[in-house]
Design a protein around this motif. Structure first.
Motif, short mmCIF file in Angstrom:
data_model
loop_
_atom_site.label_atom_id
_atom_site.label_comp_id
_atom_site.label_asym_id
_atom_site.label_seq_id
_atom_site.Cartn_x
_atom_site.Cartn_y
_atom_site.Cartn_z
N TYR C 502 0.82 -1.20 0.00
CA TYR C 502 0.00 0.00 0.00
C TYR C 502 0.86 1.26 0.00
N GLN C 503 2.03 1.16 0.60
CA GLN C 503 2.80 2.37 0.86
C GLN C 503 3.51 2.91 -0.38
N ALA C 504 4.18 2.01 -1.11
CA ALA C 504 5.00 2.45 -2.25
C ALA C 504 4.22 3.32 -3.23
N PRO C 505 3.03 2.89 -3.70
CA PRO C 505 2.31 3.74 -4.65
C PRO C 505 1.96 5.09 -4.05
N ARG C 506 1.61 5.10 -2.77
CA ARG C 506 1.22 6.35 -2.13
C ARG C 506 2.39 7.32 -2.00
N GLU C 507 3.56 6.76 -1.64
CA GLU C 507 4.75 7.61 -1.52
C GLU C 507 5.08 8.23 -2.88
N LEU C 508 4.95 7.41 -3.94
CA LEU C 508 5.26 7.92 -5.28
C LEU C 508 4.36 9.08 -5.65
N LEU C 509 3.08 8.91 -5.40
CA LEU C 509 2.13 9.95 -5.79
C LEU C 509 2.31 11.21 -4.94
N SER C 511 5.01 12.21 -3.79
CA SER C 511 6.25 12.89 -4.17
C SER C 511 6.01 13.89 -5.28
N CYS C 512 4.99 13.68 -6.10
CA CYS C 512 4.81 14.60 -7.23
C CYS C 512 3.46 15.31 -7.22
N GLY C 513 2.62 15.06 -6.24
CA GLY C 513 1.33 15.75 -6.21
C GLY C 513 0.61 15.47 -4.92
N THR C 514 -0.69 15.69 -4.94
CA THR C 514 -1.50 15.47 -3.73
C THR C 514 -2.34 14.23 -3.91
N LEU C 515 -2.33 13.40 -2.89
CA LEU C 515 -3.13 12.18 -2.93
C LEU C 515 -4.38 12.40 -2.08
N GLN C 575 -14.28 3.27 -18.67
CA GLN C 575 -15.57 3.74 -18.15
C GLN C 575 -15.50 5.09 -17.46
N SER C 576 -14.29 5.54 -17.13
CA SER C 576 -14.19 6.75 -16.31
C SER C 576 -14.26 8.00 -17.16
N SER C 577 -14.78 9.08 -16.57
CA SER C 577 -14.74 10.35 -17.28
C SER C 577 -13.44 11.10 -16.95
N LEU C 578 -12.71 10.62 -15.95
CA LEU C 578 -11.39 11.20 -15.65
C LEU C 578 -10.33 10.34 -16.33
N PRO C 579 -9.16 10.93 -16.64
CA PRO C 579 -8.09 10.08 -17.18
C PRO C 579 -7.61 9.07 -16.12
N VAL C 580 -7.35 7.87 -16.55
CA VAL C 580 -6.87 6.83 -15.64
C VAL C 580 -5.47 6.43 -16.08
N LYS C 581 -4.51 6.56 -15.17
CA LYS C 581 -3.12 6.32 -15.55
C LYS C 581 -2.44 5.33 -14.63
N ASP C 582 -1.37 4.76 -15.13
CA ASP C 582 -0.53 3.94 -14.28
C ASP C 582 0.46 4.85 -13.56
N LEU C 583 0.91 4.39 -12.39
CA LEU C 583 1.88 5.14 -11.60
C LEU C 583 3.08 5.57 -12.43
N ALA C 584 3.57 4.64 -13.25
CA ALA C 584 4.78 4.92 -14.03
C ALA C 584 4.53 6.08 -14.99
N GLU C 585 3.34 6.10 -15.60
CA GLU C 585 3.02 7.20 -16.52
C GLU C 585 3.02 8.53 -15.79
N VAL C 586 2.41 8.54 -14.59
CA VAL C 586 2.32 9.77 -13.81
C VAL C 586 3.71 10.28 -13.48
N LEU C 587 4.55 9.35 -13.03
CA LEU C 587 5.89 9.74 -12.60
C LEU C 587 6.74 10.18 -13.79
N ALA C 588 6.54 9.54 -14.94
CA ALA C 588 7.35 9.88 -16.11
C ALA C 588 7.03 11.28 -16.60
#
Lengths: 356, 112, 609
Positions: C502-509, C511-515, C575-588
């Protein structure tokens, strides 16, 4: 003084200045009604603006659009360009057109002619639209034909390998669009032939599920593409696009008639984006909101079998053209005329009631 | 008695006889996974399939063969499926392909 | 015994009957163990493990601490019923001992003690036991009241769903509910007529039952009490109340090292105890993402296994998201049981994988990362590309093991109950990995991660890409600055509940924005609906689940939904009206071009040297 008294009961407001909106306006105006067009863009034309030439005869899109605009100008139909309408409010028998907190117009009858949107090809990520520059949509390719954007391969590539993928965002439950967009088949044939005309040495493949050549002379166009232009039609779906040799794309597909998988390297991959709704109606008793479509939303629903464009549950609200579902240009023109007649009937019936 | 040799032979009739009822095992598979009926043989499943690169496994063909009653071929080919589910992810018709293939692979008695 | 004691017989008969049936059933379930007891079991039996088991029986069988932690009101209900009853059983024993000076009595003596000895007030100890027993009764009655409220208005107990019961369970429930109010009235009548009693029974007797005309009611109420007890005991071994004794035995057996079988044996060994230890408490219903569509939740699945009818479809439809196993207060091995059931359904299934390639890409020098994107990874080229860019930025060298053809990791087969077939695929992948020289195996797919980590026994460590990227951030080889982006993060079942990452993805996000925080996340997260865990859930049902999950994710302020599983992303993005991304895409994309430039310049300088 009540606001309904401002409303001219005979006036018709048309939302959308594409082929459907213009044609409806022209027919109504010719029959003596006062009509206004509200268009959110700065120019009339809708999707037609972006097209190069039209199937099946290859008429230049700009010629058709020019002729339509000329008639609209000749009839001095009032235009509200750059004007968005986001909801309608029923006032008495008529309607107020709203954008946000302000009333932007009033009319006795409103005709929706907002058209369609193209399926966002990025939603089928496996085809790499937005990721690989050599993946285009059918609309992008029209822009290339119109010299508004460059070919995705260099000038040294005289014999490009090109693939067209049919049914991208059509007939796909997973994308929430179970319907057939019906004109991508013939558009792909038209575009494949055009590409061959630009690059006679090119090898063009069309990957299809079914070829639906329903219109007059479409089938003939298909045969012409095969025989005269050497386009190869492969019944099968693409798996995914991946980086290939050099700048090329590596594409995997299944040839369902051969029953074998196939691999090929492409210089350009064109995705035939399907037609999807631009908005959904949120109908309340005395108001109609135009909302962002969500997954699986359908086109504007019209009443029964016999009505052409009378919107379900709403008196004095009509829909014209491709906002009701995929339609070709001739179909849109015919439909627009039929809707105009229905509007006329409606206005006459109101008058009859008033006299009685 | 040896068979008389007339110097020619007849090839077996290749036509599918649609008027005879479906085999009970075919019916059982269709009942257990009714979404199979939605297949339109577009080939999307086969396009994404790794097993299909190396073997004649192609789900849409298995469906056709199932309708044709070729139970043994269906059973044999379905055994190559890894059940990864890529086909089901991309199927435009929402067929439960993994379950269908599990049922199809059970059409053959297991090898010892 | 001076008074007539015929009324104790319904209780005694029921009790003896229950005891006999229980004994027979348990012996039958344990038959193979009794024939050949394992030495491990015997050695653990006489060790601290038995003491630990007793502690767990106390904390879970009586206090119900795990239920309490999840839901206080529900926990209190279970606790007051079980602990109150237990207090009365123990107290009854002590009281009779104290009163008669004799330890052994007939079982009925303690149960109907007040009838036989209404005036037992002897000094402070007698008073203590009177009040103690009344307190136990009050506790049970409180629990009972809560149970009745739960049946009528479940929301009061903080739950959304309760188990729908079968006839035999409703009969048992009725008798159980009758027992304690009847005891209260019977005791109060006795005390009303003869004086004495504790703060509850005595007070009730003094205020309501002193009239001589009520004397005739005393015996009938004791009869009714005995009858309801007896009837409850008769149905107990055939109802869900079998869980009361079974749970205790299960805890003991578990502590003695017994493990559930891989194949389905609902009448044998630990599996039998697990299936019968379920109390249908309903916690699994409450957390199930599909509760509105299908009654396939574990409580129903186990009940179907107990009756032997209809478990097949329940086992096949379930999403195997693991939410129920996470919530189960007695830690039943629900997924294992479900896989065993699926294995039974598809026992005729057979697979042949001899066609698969056994040679991977050839790389002679040692690399940092062996990248495995899995079958689904092929459908997510953006994730793979972003990850490779990030590896480059962090200075990690890599080989993409399944760039050409992807061999499935085996987990989808395991999720279909085909464990042996899954092991055949593992062999193939193991031979591909063996030829590689790498420091670690990194996968972008949590399904592969789970399989590689738990079942491959590889010599190199296995990481999910979020873990590797997090360690790159911590070590400084990747640098990000907190931007203005707002994310909501979807925990994939296989990465969260199944792999507790649970922690790793949260720390990544972060680091570059607000979760943003969500109504249901981490261990409580909903399934995206696309789980490979379900075999027979239809597309429309899956899409209904997806839209429910999206409602949780599309919180106000969220600019994009981020996840870390190709299946979840694929499904949510459609199905989402928001963009859905993988962690790697966000970080890149959040990498600052200026920093990237600096890094490239630094690399070039190093290469020039």
């Amino acid at each position: 003084m009540r606001s309904s008294e401002y409303i001219n009961k005979d006036e018709v407001a048309i939302i959308g200045g594409g082929p459907a909106g213009m044609q409806t306006a022209l027919v109504l105006s010719a029959r003596g009604f006062s009509v206004r067009i509200y268009e959110q863009k700065e120019q009339l034309g809708g999707h037609l603006k972006g097209w190069h030439h039209l199937f099946p005869h290859g008429v230049a899109a700009s010629d058709l659009l020019g002729a339509l605009k000329e008639q609209v100008l000749a009839r001095a139909i009032p235009l509200h360009l750059g004007q968005t309408v986001d909801h309608l409010q029923k006032v008495g028998e008529g309607w107020e057109l709203w954008q946000g907190e302000t009333v932007v117009g009033r009319a006795g009858v409103v005709v929706l002619a907002n058209g369609f949107a193209l399926f966002d090809a990025r939603r089928k990520e496996e085809y790499g639209y937005g990721l690989y520059p050599s993946v285009l949509t059918s609309a992008d390719l029209e822009a290339v034909f119109r010299k508004e954007r460059p070919w995705p391969f260099g000038p040294d590539c005289a014999a490009p390998q090109i693939g067209f993928v049919h049914c991208v965002g059509s007939r796909d439950l997973k994308c929430g669009s179970p319907h057939c967009s019906k004109l991508c088949c013939v558009t792909a044939v038209k575009q494949a032939m055009a590409v061959k005309a630009f690059f006679p040495e090119a090898q063009v493949y069309c990957f299809y599920m079914d070829l639906r050549m329903h219109g007059l002379e479409y089938e003939e166009l298909y045969r012409k593409a095969q025989v005269d232009y050497g386009v190869r039609f492969i019944r099968g779906r693409l798996s995914e696009a991946a980086p290939g040799q050099g700048k090329r794309l590596h594409v995997k597909a299944e040839d369902t008639l051969q029953g074998r998988p196939l691999h090929l390297q492409l210089d350009m991959l064109v995705l035939m984006s399907g037609m999807v709704p631009t908005f959904v109606l949120e109908q309340q008793e005395r108001a109609v909101f135009f909302k962002e479509p969500v997954f699986g939303s359908g086109f504007v629903p019209v009443q029964g079998f016999l009505a052409a464009g009378s919107v379900v549950q709403q008196k004095g609200l009509f829909a014209s053209g491709a906002c009701k579902g995929p339609a070709t240009l001739p179909e849109v023109f015919a439909d627009a005329a039929a809707v105009a007649c229905e509007v006329e009937q409606y206005l006459k019936s109101l008058k009859a009631v008033a006299h009685a | 008695m040896p068979k008389p040799d007339f110097g020619f032979s007849f090839a077996p009739n290749r036509a599918l006889e649609l008027s005879v009822p479906l085999l009970p095992e075919v019916q059982a598979v269709l009942e257990a996974e009714p979404s199979i009926r939605a297949c339109m043989a577009c080939g999307q499943c086969a396009a994404v399939c790794t097993a299909g690169v190396f073997t004649p496994l192609a789900f849409y063909r298995l469906v056709l063969q199932l309708w044709a009653g070729e139970v043994e071929v269906v059973g044999q080919r379905a055994q190559h499926c890894m059940l990864c589910g890529k086909c089901q992810m991309t199927c435009p018709r929402g067929v439960n392909i993994r379950n269908a293939l599990l049922l199809m692979a059970a059409l053959l008695p297991p090898k010892p | 015994m001076e008074k007539s004691a015929w009324f104790v017989w319904p209780f005694m008969l029921g009790f003896m009957f229950a005891l006999a049936v229980l004994l027979l059933r348990y012996l039958w379930w344990l038959r193979s163990l009794l024939r050949r007891p394992s030495s491990r079991l015997l050695s653990r039996m006489f060790s601290k493990h038995s003491l630990l088991a007793v502690r767990e029986i106390f904390s879970e069988g009586l206090l119900h601490l795990r239920i309490y932690k999840r839901n206080r009101r529900l926990g209190f209900m279970h606790m007051s019923l079980a602990l109150g009853w237990f207090m009365m059983i123990v107290g009854g024993k002590f009281e009779t001992w104290f009163h008669s000076g004799q330890f052994l009595h007939g079982t009925w003596y303690a149960v109907f003690f007040r009838y036989f000895e209404p005036q037992t007030v002897g000094g402070w100890a007698g008073t203590f036991w009177l009040h103690y027993m009344d307190f136990g009764l009050l506790l049970v009655l409180t629990g009972l009241a809560l149970a009745i409220v739960k049946r009528i208005r479940k929301k009061v107990l903080g739950i959304h769903s309760t188990t729908r019961h079968t006839l035999v369970n409703r009969v048992a429930l009725t008798f159980l509910w009758m027992i304690f109010p009847l005891r209260l009235v019977a005791e109060a009548l006795t005390f009303g007529q003869h004086g004495g009693g504790g703060f509850l029974t005595g007070a009730l007797g003094r205020c309501c039952f002193t009239s001589g005309t009520l004397a005739g009611l005393e015996l009938p109420f004791w009869w009714a009490y005995s009858l309801s007890l007896g009837a409850f005991f008769v149905v107990l071994p055939f109802s869900r109340y079998l869980h009361i004794p079974t749970e205790m035995v299960l805890i003991l057996l578990r502590h003695w090292g017994l493990q559930a079988a891989e194949d389905l044996q609902p009448e044998k060994a630990l599996q039998a105890f697990e299936i019968h230890a379920c109390s249908s408490c309903g916690l699994c219903l409450d957390v199930c993402p599909a509760i509105k569509d299908h009654p396939f939740q574990s409580a129903y699945f186990l009940r179907a296994l107990r009756s032997g009818k209809g478990w097949e479809s329940l086992a096949s439809t379930c999403l195997s998201c693991g939410a129920c196993e996470e919530a189960c207060p007695i830690n039943l091995g629900l997924e294992k049981l479900r896989m065993a059931a699926r294995g039974k359904i598809h026992e005729k299934h057979h697979a042949v994988y001899s066609y698969l390639p056994t040679v991977g890409p050839v790389e002679t020098s040692k690399v940092d990362v062996l990248l495995f994107t899995g079958c689904m990874g092929r459908l997510k080229p953006a994730t793979t590309k972003a990850l490779k860019d990030l590896f480059e930025e962090a200075g990690l060298s890599w080989v993409h093991l399944d760039e050409q053809e992807s061999i499935c990791c085996g987990r989808p087969l395991a999720l279909a109950g085909r464990a042996s077939e899954a092991s055949a695929l593992r062999e193939h992948n193991r031979s591909l990995i063996k030829g590689q020289q790498a420091r670690m195996l990194v996968t972008t797919c949590p399904i592969c991660l789970k399989q590689f980590r738990d079942d491959y026994r590889l010599e190199l460590p296995v990481y999910h890409h979020s873990e590797v990227l997090w360690s790159c951030l911590s070590s400084g080889s990747l640098k990000r600055e907190k931007g203005t982006a707002c994310f909501s993060y979807h925990d994939p079942c296989e990465l969260g509940r199944k792999s507790t990452c649970y922690q790793a993805p949260r720390e990544l996000l972060q680091s570059c924005g607000t979760l943003l925080s969500l109504e249901r996340e981490q261990a409580d997260a909903l399934c995206c609906g696309n789980s490979l865990g379900s075999l027979s859930l239809s597309l429309s049902e899956r899409q209904a689940l997806t839209s429910r999950t999206l409602k949780v994710l599309e919180v106000p302020g969220a600019q994009s939904i981020v996840t870390s599983c190709p299946l979840c992303q694929h499904n949510l993005a459609r199905q989402s009206s928001l963009p859905v991304k993988d962690l790697a895409e966000v970080l890149a994309v959040t990498g600052l071009p200026e920093q990237q430039g600096q890094r490239k310049a630094a690399l070039a300088a190093v290469q020039e040297l």
